[in-house]
Design an enzyme around this catalytic site. Structure first.
Site, short mmCIF file in Angstrom:
data_model
loop_
_atom_site.label_atom_id
_atom_site.label_comp_id
_atom_site.label_asym_id
_atom_site.label_seq_id
_atom_site.Cartn_x
_atom_site.Cartn_y
_atom_site.Cartn_z
N ALA A 1 79.30 4.58 18.44
CA ALA A 1 80.50 5.42 18.31
C ALA A 1 81.37 5.40 19.57
CB ALA A 1 80.08 6.85 17.96
N HIS B 1 79.12 -5.35 15.82
CA HIS B 1 78.86 -4.18 14.97
C HIS B 1 78.11 -4.63 13.73
CE1 HIS B 1 81.44 -1.62 17.34
NE2 HIS B 1 82.29 -2.63 17.39
N ASP C 1 86.47 0.30 30.85
CA ASP C 1 86.74 0.04 32.27
C ASP C 1 85.55 -0.64 32.93
OD1 ASP C 1 89.24 1.13 32.00
OD2 ASP C 1 88.78 3.00 33.04
N TYR D 1 73.68 0.87 7.25
CA TYR D 1 73.17 0.12 8.40
C TYR D 1 71.95 -0.74 8.09
CZ TYR D 1 76.41 3.16 10.87
OH TYR D 1 77.54 3.81 11.28
N PRO E 1 74.79 4.59 21.34
CA PRO E 1 74.17 5.81 20.82
C PRO E 1 73.79 5.72 19.34
CG PRO E 1 76.53 6.13 21.17
CD PRO E 1 76.16 4.80 21.80
N ASN E 2 72.65 6.32 19.06
CA ASN E 2 72.10 6.49 17.70
C ASN E 2 71.53 5.21 17.10
OD1 ASN E 2 72.63 9.33 17.42
ND2 ASN E 2 74.79 8.79 17.28
N ARG F 1 86.01 0.89 6.95
CA ARG F 1 85.40 2.21 6.91
C ARG F 1 86.48 3.27 7.21
NH1 ARG F 1 79.93 2.39 10.12
NH2 ARG F 1 79.87 4.36 8.94
N ARG G 1 87.41 4.58 12.80
CA ARG G 1 86.57 3.46 13.28
C ARG G 1 87.38 2.17 13.43
NH1 ARG G 1 81.26 5.49 12.78
NH2 ARG G 1 81.11 6.94 11.04
N SER H 1 78.18 -2.91 10.83
CA SER H 1 79.09 -2.70 9.70
C SER H 1 80.47 -3.29 10.02
CB SER H 1 79.22 -1.20 9.40
OG SER H 1 79.79 -0.51 10.50
N ARG I 1 67.58 6.17 8.90
CA ARG I 1 68.62 6.93 8.20
C ARG I 1 69.71 5.97 7.71
NH1 ARG I 1 68.45 11.90 11.44
NH2 ARG I 1 66.29 12.48 11.19
N GLU J 1 81.49 -8.09 21.74
CA GLU J 1 81.30 -6.81 21.02
C GLU J 1 80.75 -7.11 19.63
OE1 GLU J 1 85.03 -4.80 20.48
OE2 GLU J 1 84.15 -3.22 19.23
N ASN K 1 76.72 -3.54 21.31
CA ASN K 1 77.15 -2.71 20.18
C ASN K 1 77.33 -1.31 20.77
OD1 ASN K 1 77.57 -1.09 18.02
ND2 ASN K 1 75.93 -1.94 16.75
N HIS L 1 84.89 3.73 19.76
CA HIS L 1 86.14 4.36 19.32
C HIS L 1 86.61 5.47 20.26
CE1 HIS L 1 84.63 2.21 15.89
NE2 HIS L 1 83.61 3.04 15.77
O1 CA2 Z 1 78.50 -0.78 12.66
C1 CA2 Z 1 78.12 -0.57 13.82
O2 CA2 Z 1 77.32 -1.28 14.41
C2 CA2 Z 1 78.59 0.70 14.54
O3 CA2 Z 1 78.76 0.37 15.92
C3 CA2 Z 1 77.50 1.72 14.37
C4 CA2 Z 1 77.86 3.08 14.95
C5 CA2 Z 1 79.22 3.54 14.42
O4 CA2 Z 1 79.59 4.75 15.05
C6 CA2 Z 1 80.29 2.51 14.65
O5 CA2 Z 1 81.51 2.98 14.09
C7 CA2 Z 1 79.93 1.19 14.01
C8 CA2 Z 1 76.83 4.13 14.53
C9 CA2 Z 1 75.45 3.81 14.99
C10 CA2 Z 1 74.55 4.84 14.39
O6 CA2 Z 1 73.48 4.20 13.79
C11 CA2 Z 1 72.74 4.92 12.91
C12 CA2 Z 1 71.68 4.25 12.38
C13 CA2 Z 1 70.89 4.87 11.46
C14 CA2 Z 1 71.15 6.17 11.09
C15 CA2 Z 1 72.22 6.83 11.64
C16 CA2 Z 1 73.02 6.21 12.56
#
Ligand code: CA2
Length: 149
Positions: free
Chosen positions: A76, A99, A86, A22, A9-10, A106, A110, A101, A17, A97, A73, A79
């Site tokens: 969120a 990521h 599963d 990121y 997601p996202n 953080r 996370r 970041s 953003r 897996e 990846n 977590h």
């Molecule tokens: O660091 C990563 O790849 C994460 O999986 C990214 C997730 C975060 O919830 C994990 O803790 C670590 C968030 C992805 C959201 O990506 C965005 C990108 C641009 C703007 C806003 C969110």
């Protein structure tokens, strides 16, 4: 030798953003770089992104018998999602897996991953390179498995 790359997601918002966390690259940039690397490594790569947990679970289930490794990846859901964990453990497809970041430097929430316990390994903190390193690891696994058969 087929490898599935799943973005949670996202991640469709990448480049639009929060560039300080990121980076400025987009999801298409990642996928393009992965396609180039896959060709160099001699593996096939496919991509899937969803903001919906159930769709991600379904995609992992549907990967059985089609893909020999998964790079994920989970965003969120890393977590929060026992369902994704599963799905990965029940399909038994070797999964890496990744990521963007470093989730361990953080917020505390996370620092726990539901996925790492069922993944072959985890790569975090290297920006776009995290995906490239994960694909290299997945390609090695797939090639090693192919040699054993
Ligand atoms: O660091 C990563 O790849 C994460 O999986 C990214 C997730 C975060 O919830 C994990 O803790 C670590 C968030 C992805 C959201 O990506 C965005 C990108 C641009 C703007 C806003 C969110």
């Amino acid at each position: 030798m087929k490898i599935l790359v799943i973005h949670g997601p996202n991640l469709n918002l990448l480049g639009k953003r929060e560039p300080e966390i990121y980076g400025t690259f987009t999801l298409s940039d990642i996928n393009n770089r992965l396609s180039t690397l896959a060709a160099e490594l001699g593996v096939e790569v496919s991509f899937f992104q969803s903001n919906h947990e159930g769709e991600l679970v379904q995609k992992i289930q549907d990967a059985m018998g089609v893909y020999q490794a998964i790079v994920i990846n989970p965003g969120a859901y890393t977590h929060t999602s026992v369902a994704l964990r599963d799905a990965i453990s029940s399909t038994a497809i070797p999964t890496i897996e990744t990521h963007i970041s470093n989730i361990y430097r953080r917020e505390d929430f996370r620092k726990h991953s539901y996925i790492s316990g069922v993944a072959v390994g985890q790569i975090a903190g290297f920006g776009l390179d995290s995906y490239l390193l994960a694909l290299r690891a997945a390609a090695s696994l797939v090639k090693d498995d192919a040699k054993k058969q």
